[in-house]
Design a protein around this motif. Sequence first.
Motif, PDB file in Angstrom:
ATOM      1  N   ALA A 221      34.249  37.653  41.518  1.00  0.00           N
ATOM      2  CA  ALA A 221      33.132  38.597  41.499  1.00  0.00           C
ATOM      3  C   ALA A 221      31.792  37.917  41.712  1.00  0.00           C
ATOM      4  O   ALA A 221      31.561  36.790  41.258  1.00  0.00           O
ATOM      5  CB  ALA A 221      33.110  39.350  40.168  1.00  0.00           C
TER       6      ALA A 221
ATOM      7  N   GLN B 289      41.245  39.343  44.493  1.00  0.00           N
ATOM      8  CA  GLN B 289      40.554  40.585  44.811  1.00  0.00           C
ATOM      9  C   GLN B 289      39.035  40.412  44.706  1.00  0.00           C
ATOM     10  O   GLN B 289      38.527  40.029  43.655  1.00  0.00           O
ATOM     11  CB  GLN B 289      41.009  41.680  43.834  1.00  0.00           C
ATOM     12  CG  GLN B 289      40.230  42.973  43.903  1.00  0.00           C
ATOM     13  CD  GLN B 289      40.402  43.663  45.235  1.00  0.00           C
ATOM     14  OE1 GLN B 289      41.521  43.826  45.712  1.00  0.00           O
ATOM     15  NE2 GLN B 289      39.296  44.067  45.847  1.00  0.00           N
TER      16      GLN B 289
ATOM     17  N   ARG C 295      47.182  40.463  40.375  1.00  0.00           N
ATOM     18  CA  ARG C 295      46.051  39.956  41.164  1.00  0.00           C
ATOM     19  C   ARG C 295      45.081  39.217  40.254  1.00  0.00           C
ATOM     20  O   ARG C 295      45.085  39.390  39.032  1.00  0.00           O
ATOM     21  CB  ARG C 295      45.343  41.120  41.860  1.00  0.00           C
ATOM     22  CG  ARG C 295      44.522  42.009  40.939  1.00  0.00           C
ATOM     23  CD  ARG C 295      44.367  43.400  41.484  1.00  0.00           C
ATOM     24  NE  ARG C 295      45.556  44.188  41.192  1.00  0.00           N
ATOM     25  CZ  ARG C 295      45.952  45.236  41.899  1.00  0.00           C
ATOM     26  NH1 ARG C 295      45.267  45.620  42.951  1.00  0.00           N
ATOM     27  NH2 ARG C 295      47.038  45.908  41.559  1.00  0.00           N
ATOM     28  N   ARG C 296      44.238  38.403  40.876  1.00  0.00           N
ATOM     29  CA  ARG C 296      43.098  37.789  40.200  1.00  0.00           C
ATOM     30  C   ARG C 296      41.829  38.305  40.874  1.00  0.00           C
ATOM     31  O   ARG C 296      41.891  38.877  41.969  1.00  0.00           O
ATOM     32  CB  ARG C 296      43.179  36.257  40.259  1.00  0.00           C
ATOM     33  CG  ARG C 296      44.414  35.702  39.553  1.00  0.00           C
ATOM     34  CD  ARG C 296      44.481  34.180  39.590  1.00  0.00           C
ATOM     35  NE  ARG C 296      45.777  33.714  39.107  1.00  0.00           N
ATOM     36  CZ  ARG C 296      46.061  33.447  37.834  1.00  0.00           C
ATOM     37  NH1 ARG C 296      45.117  33.567  36.917  1.00  0.00           N
ATOM     38  NH2 ARG C 296      47.268  33.043  37.474  1.00  0.00           N
ATOM     39  N   PHE C 297      40.688  38.101  40.223  1.00  0.00           N
ATOM     40  CA  PHE C 297      39.439  38.663  40.726  1.00  0.00           C
ATOM     41  C   PHE C 297      38.385  37.581  40.912  1.00  0.00           C
ATOM     42  O   PHE C 297      38.278  36.652  40.107  1.00  0.00           O
ATOM     43  CB  PHE C 297      38.898  39.723  39.755  1.00  0.00           C
ATOM     44  CG  PHE C 297      39.692  40.992  39.729  1.00  0.00           C
ATOM     45  CD1 PHE C 297      39.287  42.101  40.456  1.00  0.00           C
ATOM     46  CD2 PHE C 297      40.861  41.085  38.981  1.00  0.00           C
ATOM     47  CE1 PHE C 297      40.022  43.278  40.441  1.00  0.00           C
ATOM     48  CE2 PHE C 297      41.604  42.252  38.954  1.00  0.00           C
ATOM     49  CZ  PHE C 297      41.182  43.354  39.690  1.00  0.00           C
TER      50      PHE C 297
ATOM     51  N   PHE D  60      39.849  36.374  36.039  1.00  0.00           N
ATOM     52  CA  PHE D  60      38.610  36.956  36.579  1.00  0.00           C
ATOM     53  C   PHE D  60      37.555  35.860  36.580  1.00  0.00           C
ATOM     54  O   PHE D  60      37.275  35.257  35.541  1.00  0.00           O
ATOM     55  CB  PHE D  60      38.164  38.131  35.703  1.00  0.00           C
ATOM     56  CG  PHE D  60      36.977  38.906  36.215  1.00  0.00           C
ATOM     57  CD1 PHE D  60      37.146  40.098  36.901  1.00  0.00           C
ATOM     58  CD2 PHE D  60      35.675  38.458  35.991  1.00  0.00           C
ATOM     59  CE1 PHE D  60      36.054  40.833  37.356  1.00  0.00           C
ATOM     60  CE2 PHE D  60      34.585  39.176  36.449  1.00  0.00           C
ATOM     61  CZ  PHE D  60      34.771  40.372  37.133  1.00  0.00           C
TER      62      PHE D  60
ATOM     63  N   TYR E 127      36.496  45.814  44.089  1.00  0.00           N
ATOM     64  CA  TYR E 127      36.467  46.355  42.732  1.00  0.00           C
ATOM     65  C   TYR E 127      35.051  46.214  42.174  1.00  0.00           C
ATOM     66  O   TYR E 127      34.310  45.303  42.549  1.00  0.00           O
ATOM     67  CB  TYR E 127      37.463  45.616  41.836  1.00  0.00           C
ATOM     68  CG  TYR E 127      37.768  46.343  40.542  1.00  0.00           C
ATOM     69  CD1 TYR E 127      38.605  47.454  40.537  1.00  0.00           C
ATOM     70  CD2 TYR E 127      37.213  45.927  39.339  1.00  0.00           C
ATOM     71  CE1 TYR E 127      38.885  48.133  39.358  1.00  0.00           C
ATOM     72  CE2 TYR E 127      37.486  46.596  38.150  1.00  0.00           C
ATOM     73  CZ  TYR E 127      38.324  47.698  38.166  1.00  0.00           C
ATOM     74  OH  TYR E 127      38.588  48.379  36.994  1.00  0.00           O
TER      75      TYR E 127
ATOM     76  N   ALA F 185      35.169  41.382  44.052  1.00  0.00           N
ATOM     77  CA  ALA F 185      34.604  42.327  43.081  1.00  0.00           C
ATOM     78  C   ALA F 185      33.091  42.160  42.986  1.00  0.00           C
ATOM     79  O   ALA F 185      32.544  41.089  43.266  1.00  0.00           O
ATOM     80  CB  ALA F 185      35.244  42.129  41.707  1.00  0.00           C
TER      81      ALA F 185
END
Length: 347
Positions: free
Chosen positions: A101, A142, A97-99, A343, A184, A144
């Motif tokens: 945020a 994902q 996965r990548r994030f 990320f 997350y 975050a």
Amino acid sequence: MDSPAPTSQTLRPGLLLSAMFLAVTLPACGASAEAPQDAAAEQPGATPEGDGDAEESAAGEDSSDAEGSADGEEPEAEPEAEPAELPGGGDTLFPDRRFLAAYGAPGIPALGVLGEGTPQEAAERVKFYAEQYQEHSEEPVQPAFEIITSIAITEPGVDGNYTNALDPELIEPWVDLAAEEDIYVVLDLQPGHASFLDQAQQYEEFLAQPHVGLALDPEWRLSEGQRHMEQIGSVSAEEINQVSDWLAELTREHELPQKMLVLHQFKHSMISDREDIDTSHEELALLLHADGHGTPGMKTETYETLQQDLSEDIWLGWKNFYDEDSPTFTSEQTFQVEPKPWFVSYQ
């Protein structure tokens, strides 16, 4: 004269427990004593008819029960608890996965977009961002939160360390909502003269949860005599390794999925002896977060420079700034960066 009977207030603990036991059992004894008896039993020396058979029958039943218990099946063991998973499932962070945020501190809009609203509003915003990035990613993106939990300040503060460690009660609603919303969380530390490890341990209750990771920001780690905004801070590999050792042990102890450890950097001097960073902990995924801001050319140059001599075991992240970048990268532009960051955060 006889001594008065002791009351519950004067009984010693052992006697009080005995009295409580008697209080529970007395009704059953009383019921048995008042039960009608066979007439023959009232005559001295008389034996009620059938008592011998009853005793044998009772003995036989006891024996049968004991054998049945011994020969019967063992009680079924309680099912084991399901192993903890990451938001989105699984127990390994990358490359599954990548994030995306939102970065900031609760209630402080000046420090980033995360602080511009309530936890629920931040959740909706970061999910919207993640959907935009998903269009340009083969891996799931994902959502975050990156929450600044200790904030660099220009005054010594209560403990003289030039940092304000937020009360865990202020962080708790964000961590709890993130768990509910499958988001997350990364707790970001700006420790001033305090050590990263000391501050991380203040938030152990959150880091012991499967959806919470940690970020170290060396820009705000001061050496003796230094002050914020007068120079850029730095941290040694030794101090980073102290944190990673502790965090890996915490992850093992609580049988948690892999945990993210983010290292912020935009100048080589911010992390001395970077080659000595311990990347051997399987419980952790180390990620270098490139914090360069400015024009696209400046940001790209910073990103490329930070990759020089970087361990292959450290993943790469990227930050977009709303105010300091000119212009702010779009989701498509961000994921066109080489290598594509794992990320991405917005401040």
